[in-house]
Design a protein around this motif. Structure first.
Motif, PDB file in Angstrom:
ATOM      1  N   ILE A   1     141.667  51.114  46.322  1.00 15.25           N
ATOM      2  CA  ILE A   1     140.816  51.199  45.130  1.00 15.25           C
ATOM      3  C   ILE A   1     140.784  49.847  44.421  1.00 15.25           C
ATOM      4  CG2 ILE A   1     140.555  52.297  42.868  1.00 15.25           C
ATOM      5  CD1 ILE A   1     141.861  54.815  44.133  1.00 15.25           C
ATOM      6  N   ALA A   2     141.953  49.193  44.336  1.00 11.83           N
ATOM      7  CA  ALA A   2     142.006  47.862  43.713  1.00 11.83           C
ATOM      8  C   ALA A   2     141.130  46.875  44.461  1.00 11.83           C
ATOM      9  CB  ALA A   2     143.455  47.369  43.668  1.00 11.83           C
ATOM     10  N   ARG A   3     141.149  46.934  45.797  1.00 10.65           N
ATOM     11  CA  ARG A   3     140.320  46.025  46.593  1.00 10.65           C
ATOM     12  C   ARG A   3     138.841  46.283  46.332  1.00 10.65           C
ATOM     13  NH1 ARG A   3     141.153  46.161  52.961  1.00 10.65           N
ATOM     14  NH2 ARG A   3     140.447  48.301  52.562  1.00 10.65           N
ATOM     15  N   ALA A   4     138.468  47.559  46.177  1.00  9.08           N
ATOM     16  CA  ALA A   4     137.077  47.883  45.867  1.00  9.08           C
ATOM     17  C   ALA A   4     136.689  47.374  44.487  1.00  9.08           C
ATOM     18  CB  ALA A   4     136.865  49.393  45.960  1.00  9.08           C
ATOM     19  N   LEU A   5     137.627  47.408  43.551  1.00  8.78           N
ATOM     20  CA  LEU A   5     137.343  46.960  42.192  1.00  8.78           C
ATOM     21  C   LEU A   5     137.270  45.446  42.058  1.00  8.78           C
ATOM     22  CD1 LEU A   5     139.646  49.256  40.015  1.00  8.78           C
ATOM     23  CD2 LEU A   5     137.144  49.292  40.066  1.00  8.78           C
ATOM     24  N   ALA A   6     137.878  44.734  42.994  1.00 12.63           N
ATOM     25  CA  ALA A   6     138.046  43.283  42.843  1.00 12.63           C
ATOM     26  C   ALA A   6     136.718  42.559  42.667  1.00 12.63           C
ATOM     27  CB  ALA A   6     138.805  42.717  44.045  1.00 12.63           C
TER      28      ALA A   6
ATOM     29  N   GLN B   1     130.694  49.129  46.906  1.00  7.52           N
ATOM     30  CA  GLN B   1     131.969  49.108  47.622  1.00  7.52           C
ATOM     31  C   GLN B   1     132.350  50.508  48.080  1.00  7.52           C
ATOM     32  OE1 GLN B   1     133.667  46.165  48.373  1.00  7.52           O
ATOM     33  NE2 GLN B   1     131.799  45.255  47.534  1.00  7.52           N
ATOM     34  N   MET B   2     133.338  50.571  48.974  1.00  7.59           N
ATOM     35  CA  MET B   2     133.718  51.853  49.572  1.00  7.59           C
ATOM     36  C   MET B   2     135.229  52.005  49.625  1.00  7.59           C
ATOM     37  SD  MET B   2     132.283  53.463  53.127  1.00  7.59           S
ATOM     38  CE  MET B   2     132.446  55.221  53.484  1.00  7.59           C
ATOM     39  N   VAL B   3     135.715  53.219  49.425  1.00 10.29           N
ATOM     40  CA  VAL B   3     137.122  53.573  49.620  1.00 10.29           C
ATOM     41  C   VAL B   3     137.159  54.594  50.743  1.00 10.29           C
ATOM     42  CG1 VAL B   3     139.196  54.580  48.603  1.00 10.29           C
ATOM     43  CG2 VAL B   3     137.693  53.134  47.209  1.00 10.29           C
ATOM     44  N   PHE B   4     137.904  54.275  51.807  1.00  5.71           N
ATOM     45  CA  PHE B   4     137.892  55.101  53.010  1.00  5.71           C
ATOM     46  C   PHE B   4     138.955  56.195  52.958  1.00  5.71           C
ATOM     47  CE2 PHE B   4     136.016  51.060  54.159  1.00  5.71           C
ATOM     48  CZ  PHE B   4     134.917  51.425  54.918  1.00  5.71           C
ATOM     49  N   GLN B   5     138.875  57.085  53.954  1.00  2.55           N
ATOM     50  CA  GLN B   5     139.730  58.259  53.970  1.00  2.55           C
ATOM     51  C   GLN B   5     141.196  57.929  54.236  1.00  2.55           C
ATOM     52  OE1 GLN B   5     138.457  61.267  56.739  1.00  2.55           O
ATOM     53  NE2 GLN B   5     140.267  62.539  56.449  1.00  2.55           N
ATOM     54  N   ASP B   6     141.469  57.150  55.273  1.00  2.13           N
ATOM     55  CA  ASP B   6     142.854  56.868  55.668  1.00  2.13           C
ATOM     56  C   ASP B   6     143.333  55.599  54.971  1.00  2.13           C
ATOM     57  OD1 ASP B   6     145.267  56.327  56.859  1.00  2.13           O
ATOM     58  OD2 ASP B   6     144.569  56.676  58.911  1.00  2.13           O
ATOM     59  N   PRO B   7     144.236  55.718  54.009  1.00  8.12           N
ATOM     60  CA  PRO B   7     144.647  54.535  53.254  1.00  8.12           C
ATOM     61  C   PRO B   7     145.416  53.517  54.078  1.00  8.12           C
ATOM     62  CG  PRO B   7     145.999  56.422  52.658  1.00  8.12           C
ATOM     63  CD  PRO B   7     144.898  56.940  53.543  1.00  8.12           C
ATOM     64  N   TYR B   8     146.013  53.940  55.200  1.00  9.18           N
ATOM     65  CA  TYR B   8     146.791  53.001  56.000  1.00  9.18           C
ATOM     66  C   TYR B   8     145.899  52.207  56.940  1.00  9.18           C
ATOM     67  CZ  TYR B   8     150.558  51.024  58.802  1.00  9.18           C
ATOM     68  OH  TYR B   8     151.400  50.155  59.434  1.00  9.18           O
TER      69      TYR B   8
ATOM     70  N   GLN C   1     134.167  43.692  41.225  1.00 16.53           N
ATOM     71  CA  GLN C   1     133.520  44.211  40.021  1.00 16.53           C
ATOM     72  C   GLN C   1     132.211  44.928  40.361  1.00 16.53           C
ATOM     73  OE1 GLN C   1     133.258  40.656  37.612  1.00 16.53           O
ATOM     74  NE2 GLN C   1     135.416  40.752  37.036  1.00 16.53           N
ATOM     75  N   PRO C   2     132.294  45.978  41.208  1.00 17.60           N
ATOM     76  CA  PRO C   2     131.082  46.677  41.653  1.00 17.60           C
ATOM     77  C   PRO C   2     130.540  47.615  40.578  1.00 17.60           C
ATOM     78  CG  PRO C   2     133.006  47.796  42.492  1.00 17.60           C
ATOM     79  CD  PRO C   2     133.516  46.575  41.764  1.00 17.60           C
ATOM     80  N   ARG C   3     129.345  48.085  40.814  1.00 15.75           N
ATOM     81  CA  ARG C   3     128.758  49.118  39.967  1.00 15.75           C
ATOM     82  C   ARG C   3     128.783  50.476  40.664  1.00 15.75           C
ATOM     83  NH1 ARG C   3     123.067  46.765  38.245  1.00 15.75           N
ATOM     84  NH2 ARG C   3     123.047  48.620  36.914  1.00 15.75           N
ATOM     85  N   LEU C   4     128.766  50.463  42.000  1.00 12.68           N
ATOM     86  CA  LEU C   4     128.791  51.692  42.796  1.00 12.68           C
ATOM     87  C   LEU C   4     129.995  51.681  43.722  1.00 12.68           C
ATOM     88  CD1 LEU C   4     127.371  54.296  43.977  1.00 12.68           C
ATOM     89  CD2 LEU C   4     126.360  52.742  45.667  1.00 12.68           C
ATOM     90  N   ILE C   5     130.743  52.786  43.734  1.00 12.12           N
ATOM     91  CA  ILE C   5     131.827  52.956  44.702  1.00 12.12           C
ATOM     92  C   ILE C   5     131.602  54.270  45.440  1.00 12.12           C
ATOM     93  CG2 ILE C   5     134.298  53.276  45.056  1.00 12.12           C
ATOM     94  CD1 ILE C   5     134.868  51.500  42.733  1.00 12.12           C
ATOM     95  N   VAL C   6     131.577  54.191  46.767  1.00 14.35           N
ATOM     96  CA  VAL C   6     131.474  55.375  47.610  1.00 14.35           C
ATOM     97  C   VAL C   6     132.876  55.763  48.048  1.00 14.35           C
ATOM     98  CG1 VAL C   6     130.559  56.326  49.744  1.00 14.35           C
ATOM     99  CG2 VAL C   6     129.164  54.749  48.387  1.00 14.35           C
ATOM    100  N   LEU C   7     133.255  56.989  47.767  1.00 16.29           N
ATOM    101  CA  LEU C   7     134.595  57.490  48.089  1.00 16.29           C
ATOM    102  C   LEU C   7     134.453  58.538  49.186  1.00 16.29           C
ATOM    103  CD1 LEU C   7     134.990  57.736  44.364  1.00 16.29           C
ATOM    104  CD2 LEU C   7     136.826  56.579  45.595  1.00 16.29           C
ATOM    105  N   ASP C   8     134.814  58.161  50.407  1.00 19.59           N
ATOM    106  CA  ASP C   8     134.643  59.036  51.567  1.00 19.59           C
ATOM    107  C   ASP C   8     135.956  59.733  51.891  1.00 19.59           C
ATOM    108  OD1 ASP C   8     133.775  60.325  53.798  1.00 19.59           O
ATOM    109  OD2 ASP C   8     133.509  58.542  55.032  1.00 19.59           O
ATOM    110  N   GLU C   9     136.093  60.978  51.414  1.00 17.08           N
ATOM    111  CA  GLU C   9     137.333  61.748  51.619  1.00 17.08           C
ATOM    112  C   GLU C   9     138.539  60.941  51.153  1.00 17.08           C
ATOM    113  OE1 GLU C   9     137.339  64.798  52.517  1.00 17.08           O
ATOM    114  OE2 GLU C   9     135.637  65.228  53.806  1.00 17.08           O
ATOM    115  N   ALA C  10     138.425  60.327  49.987  1.00 13.61           N
ATOM    116  CA  ALA C  10     139.416  59.335  49.554  1.00 13.61           C
ATOM    117  C   ALA C  10     140.770  59.932  49.211  1.00 13.61           C
ATOM    118  CB  ALA C  10     138.879  58.562  48.347  1.00 13.61           C
ATOM    119  N   VAL C  11     140.861  61.248  49.022  1.00  8.93           N
ATOM    120  CA  VAL C  11     142.158  61.844  48.673  1.00  8.93           C
ATOM    121  C   VAL C  11     142.597  62.893  49.687  1.00  8.93           C
ATOM    122  CG1 VAL C  11     141.855  61.416  46.203  1.00  8.93           C
ATOM    123  CG2 VAL C  11     141.093  63.598  47.171  1.00  8.93           C
ATOM    124  N   SER C  12     141.833  63.115  50.739  1.00  3.49           N
ATOM    125  CA  SER C  12     142.138  64.217  51.654  1.00  3.49           C
ATOM    126  C   SER C  12     143.417  63.985  52.445  1.00  3.49           C
ATOM    127  CB  SER C  12     140.966  64.442  52.616  1.00  3.49           C
ATOM    128  OG  SER C  12     140.767  63.309  53.432  1.00  3.49           O
ATOM    129  N   ALA C  13     143.835  62.725  52.618  1.00  3.12           N
ATOM    130  CA  ALA C  13     145.040  62.426  53.393  1.00  3.12           C
ATOM    131  C   ALA C  13     146.298  62.412  52.532  1.00  3.12           C
ATOM    132  CB  ALA C  13     144.884  61.080  54.102  1.00  3.12           C
TER     133      ALA C  13
END
Length: 339
Positions: A172-177, A103-110, A179-191
């Motif tokens: 992040i909750a959507r990525a966890l839903a 799963q992936m968490v993208f840069q722009d949360p909106y 139940q993945p083993r790998l999460i890619v966080l692409d600039e997940a906190v830069s915004a």
């Protein structure tokens, strides 16, 4: 949170979860009246152990995000091989069970959320696609909201009703839903604001420890990467130029590019500020026509004739520290920016 039986036995090295072998990815672009190929990722080989965090750093345009999307199958490989948990993945179609575990968490949360869908609907959508029953969907949505620090009532909210930090918690909750083993966080906190960044980073560490998650953490913020990562890969123009444990990179960077990146970190103490000579010189060359040999040579204070003739390969400086630089391959003195 549920416990996991996949954690490595204390004292043993964890098994690789993700293995990249000589990954190549380029894109066709129109330049004037002709088409050309842009080299985005070139011959990248990396291993991510299960339960660990691999940080990827580099300037904008170095190929970090492209590499992340190649790992997840959002971009098709030109060449190379990706393996997940020991299974070689096809270039195009992947088994559903593999897709669920990455799963992936993208840069722009909106923009990552559908503004017309409630929080609960956004989190539930991938579960419904995977055929999860309605009752279990409701339970898992409530559970992952609690796991990321939000009350289950937030399931009825819409993205415009949330703050930036709350939106990223929803992502992040959507990525966890699933139940993945790998999460890619692409600039997940830069915004996010600095104070919110710290909260999200601590949340990610807590979730990793409890779920035995494996992270690929991409950021241009070197301080954030140092805090999050076990190992760091430094990328320049689509290639990995240095790969080592995070503490080694920040204590003794070897590649001139890594040294320049670290020298560019702002510090408040005037007495500790680096000289201008330590920083990066000039602009990054165009990926349409990268320099021959070492791609960093046009900005490097230590460039030699061989740098224009031969592409350096990653070699071991010690047991865990690898660097791709002719200064080390040819026995020259270590580059030193005085920092």
């Amino acid at each position: 949170m549920p416990t996991t039986d996949t954690a490595p036995t204390p004292g043993t090295a964890p098994d690789p979860l993700v293995e990249l072998d000589r990954i190549v990815k380029s894109f066709s672009v129109k330049v004037g009246l002709r088409r050309a190929r842009v080299s985005a990722v070139d011959q990248v080989t990396l291993v991510v152990p299960e339960g660990a965090t691999l940080g990827i750093v580099g300037e904008s345009g170095c190929g970090k995000s492209t590499l992340a999307r190649v790992v997840l199958g959002l971009h098709t490989l030109d060449n190379g091989q990706i393996s997940f948990d020991g299974q070689a993945l096809a270039k195009r179609r992947r088994p559903r069970r593999i897709v669920e575990q990455m799963q992936m968490v993208f840069q722009d949360p909106y923009s990552a959320l559908n503004p017309r869908a409630s929080v609960g609907e956004s989190i539930a959508f991938p579960l419904r696609v995977q055929g999860v029953g309605k009752q279990e969907v409701r339970q898992r949505v409530a559970k992952v909201l609690e796991d990321v620090g939000l009350h289950p009532n937030y399931g009825g909210y819409y993205p415009h009703q949330l703050s930036g930090g709350q939106r990223q918690r929803v992502n992040i909750a959507r990525a966890l839903a699933l139940q993945p083993r790998l999460i890619v966080l692409d600039e997940a906190v830069s915004a996010l604001d600095k104070s919110i960044q710290a909260q999200i980073l601590n949340l990610l560490k807590d979730l990793q420890a409890e779920y035995n998650l494996t992270y690929v953490f991409i950021s241009h913020d070197l301080n954030v990467v140092e805090y999050m990562s076990d190992q760091v890969a430094v990328m320049y123009l689509g290639q990995v130029v240095e790969l080592c444990p995070a503490e080694d990179l920040y204590r003794q960077p070897l590649h001139p590019y890594s040294q320049a990146l670290l020298a560019s970190i702002p510090v408040l103490d005037p007495g500790r500020r680096s000289s201008d000579e330590a920083g990066l010189r000039g602009e990054m060359p165009s990926p349409l026509n990268p320099p021959s040999g070492c791609r960093f040579r046009t900005r490097c204070a230590f460039a030699m004739d061989v740098c224009a003739q031969q592409t350096p390969v990653l070699t071991r400086a010690d047991d865990e520290h690898m660097v791709g630089c002719h200064l080390y391959a040819h026995g020259s003195p270590e580059p030193n920016h005085g920092g």
